[in-house]
Design an enzyme around this catalytic site. Structure first.
Site, mmCIF file in Angstrom:
data_model
loop_
_atom_site.group_PDB
_atom_site.id
_atom_site.type_symbol
_atom_site.label_atom_id
_atom_site.label_comp_id
_atom_site.label_asym_id
_atom_site.label_seq_id
_atom_site.Cartn_x
_atom_site.Cartn_y
_atom_site.Cartn_z
ATOM 1 N N HIS A 75 0.851 -1.186 0.000
ATOM 2 C CA HIS A 75 0.000 0.000 0.000
ATOM 3 C C HIS A 75 0.886 1.234 0.000
ATOM 4 O O HIS A 75 1.942 1.248 0.628
ATOM 5 C CB HIS A 75 -0.913 -0.003 1.239
ATOM 6 C CG HIS A 75 -2.058 0.956 1.139
ATOM 7 N ND1 HIS A 75 -1.925 2.293 1.416
ATOM 8 C CD2 HIS A 75 -3.361 0.760 0.795
ATOM 9 C CE1 HIS A 75 -3.102 2.893 1.241
ATOM 10 N NE2 HIS A 75 -3.978 1.997 0.858
ATOM 11 N N ASP A 84 -7.850 -5.028 0.052
ATOM 12 C CA ASP A 84 -8.454 -5.852 -0.996
ATOM 13 C C ASP A 84 -8.278 -7.345 -0.778
ATOM 14 O O ASP A 84 -9.066 -8.135 -1.303
ATOM 15 C CB ASP A 84 -7.854 -5.470 -2.351
ATOM 16 C CG ASP A 84 -8.149 -4.035 -2.731
ATOM 17 O OD1 ASP A 84 -9.336 -3.684 -2.761
ATOM 18 O OD2 ASP A 84 -7.196 -3.270 -2.964
#
Length: 365
Positions: free
Chosen positions: A258, A315
Site C-alpha cells: 500500500h 483488498d
C-alpha cells in the site's frame, strides 16, 4: 526549480476533518473515531457520521435510515436503460452510466443549495445498492427485486442480488464491508472527485468522476484482481510455486502492499476475521486457508527475507469475504463504490464549504 513528486507521493494537498491515517502505526479513523470502534455500528450510522460529522443519536439514525429506505427504489425508465447495457463489460461501467442516468431524473441536479445537496446525498447513498443489484440481475435477463424496508443497507443489497434473506453473519459481513470501504482520505478516486467539486460541478458529476477513477486495477479494481488471483491459484499446493514465479518475473501480487501503510492495513485485519467466520459458517474453509497460506508465504518472502514492509491491504481478505458471499468478481468494484459513496459525498461537501479550484502546475521537460 521546485521539486517534482511523481504520483504526488508525500504531497499534502489540503486540510480535512473527515479521516486520518497513520501508515506506520496502522491507524485509520473516520472523524476522529478508530475504524475498530465503528465496524460494529450499522452502515447508516457510519454514513451519517462521515457526511454530517457526528455519530447520530437514536432519533437521528432512525430518521436518516428511513430517508434512505424511502429512496431505495429506482424507476421503470432507469431499469429500461440498465437492460440496454453491454453486459460483457465490467459492472462499474454500467454503474457509472446508471448514475449519470439518475442525474437526468433528478430535477435538483443543477441546484447547489444545502437542501438540494442533502436530497441528492440521500438519493445517491440509497440507490447505489439497488442499481448494482439490478445491473447484475439484468445481465442474466432477470427482473430487479424490490428492496425490503425491514433489512439493513447491507442485508437489503444481498437480498436484492439473490432474492434470499441473508444469514445474520452474511448481513453483518456486508455491513462491515460497506463501512470498511466508506472512506480513506485522499485516495485517487476521492482526490479526482474533489478536483471536480472544486470547479463547482454538481454532486452527481463529482461522484461519476470518482467512479471512473475507482475502476482502475491499481485502485478499486484491485479487489476483483485478488478474486481472479484466488481462482488462478486454486489450492494451497499451488500457492508457493505461484508466488515464487510472480516474484521471479517481478510481477505485482494483488492484495499486497500500500502507498500509505507500511504495516498491516487495519481494515485487512477486520476482513480476515470476517472471512474466517464466514468460512466456518459455510463449512468450507478452503478459500480462507488458501488466502492465509498466500499471506504466510509472502510475509516470509517480503518481510523476513527482503525486509520490505509489504502486508495484506484492504483488498486481500475482502476478496475472500466476497467469495463466501457468492459475489461475482465483476461486481467487486461496484460494491466498493456502494460503501465509498458516503465518503465521497463528505469530501464534496467539505470542498464546497471552503473551496479553491484545485489547479497544480507541471514541470515542462
Amino acid at each position: 526549480m521546485e521539486e517534482m513528486k511523481k504520483g504526488l507521493e508525500g504531497v499534502v494537498a489540503l486540510d480535512t476533518k473527515i479521516s486520518y491515517i497513520d501508515g506506520i502505526q496502522g491507524i485509520l479513523m473516520y472523524r476522529g473515531v478508530k475504524i475498530e470502534d465503528l465496524v460494529d455500528l450499522p452502515y447508516d450510522a457510519v454514513s451519517y457520521l462521515l457526511i454530517n460529522g457526528k455519530i447520530p443519536n437514536e432519533s437521528e439514525l432512525s430518521e436518516y435510515s428511513q430517508e434512505l429506505k424511502d429512496n431505495r427504489i429506482i424507476n421503470g425508465k432507469q431499469i429500461d436503460v440498465l437492460k440496454e447495457f453491454d453486459f460483457g463489460v465490467e459492472a462499474l461501467d454500467g454503474l457509472r452510466t446508471a448514475i449519470s442516468c439518475t442525474a437526468h431524473f433528478d430535477l435538483e441536479n443543477n441546484h447547489h443549495s444545502p437542501d438540494a445537496n442533502k436530497n441528492k446525498t440521500i438519493k445517491l447513498v440509497a440507490k447505489f445498492p439497488t442499481i448494482v443489484a439490478a445491473l447484475h440481475r439484468a445481465s442474466f435477463d432477470k427482473e430487479p427485486i424490490e428492496p425490503k424496508d425491514d433489512l439493513s443497507h447491507g442485508a437489503n443489497f444481498l437480498y436484492m442480488l439473490t432474492g434470499k434473506i441473508p444469514t445474520d453473519l452474511e448481513a453483518e459481513a456486508m455491513e462491515k464491508d460497506l463501512i470498511l470501504s466508506a472512506e480513506h482520505e485522499l485516495n485517487p478516486s476521492t482526490f479526482s472527485l474533489r478536483i471536480a467539486a472544486s470547479t463547482l460541478s454538481d454532486l452527481y458529476s463529482a461522484v461519476i468522476c470518482g467512479l471512473c477513477t475507482l475502476k482502475g486495477p491499481l485502485h478499486g479494481g484491485a479487489r476483483k484482481g485478488v478474486m481472479d488471483m484466488l481462482d488462478e491459484v486454486g489450492n494451497i499446493e499451488n500457492a508457493r510455486p505461484y508466488v515464487l514465479n510472480k516474484l521471479e518475473r517481478k510481477e505485482k501480487i494483488m492484495g499486497f502492499g500500500h502507498r500509505v501503510y507500511k504495516t498491516y492495513d487495519p481494515r485487512a485485519r477486520i476482513y480476515k476475521d470476517v472471512a474466517r467466520r464466514l468460512s466456518i459458517e459455510n463449512g468450507d474453509t478452503s478459500w480462507f486457508d488458501l488466502a492465509e497460506e498466500l499471506e504466510n508465504i509472502l510475509y516470509h518472502e517480503f518481510v523476513e527475507i527482503r525486509g520490505k514492509p509489504i502486508y495484506p491491504n484492504v483488498d486481500f481478505y475482502s476478496a475472500v469475504v466476497y467469495k463466501y458471499l457468492n459475489i461475482p468478481a465483476e461486481l467487486a468494484t461496484s460494491i466498493f463504490a456502494m460503501g465509498r459513496v458516503s465518503g465521497w459525498i463528505a469530501h464534496c461537501m467539505e470542498q464546497y464549504a471552503d473551496n479553491r479550484v484545485i489547479r497544480p502546475r507541471a514541470h515542462f521537460v
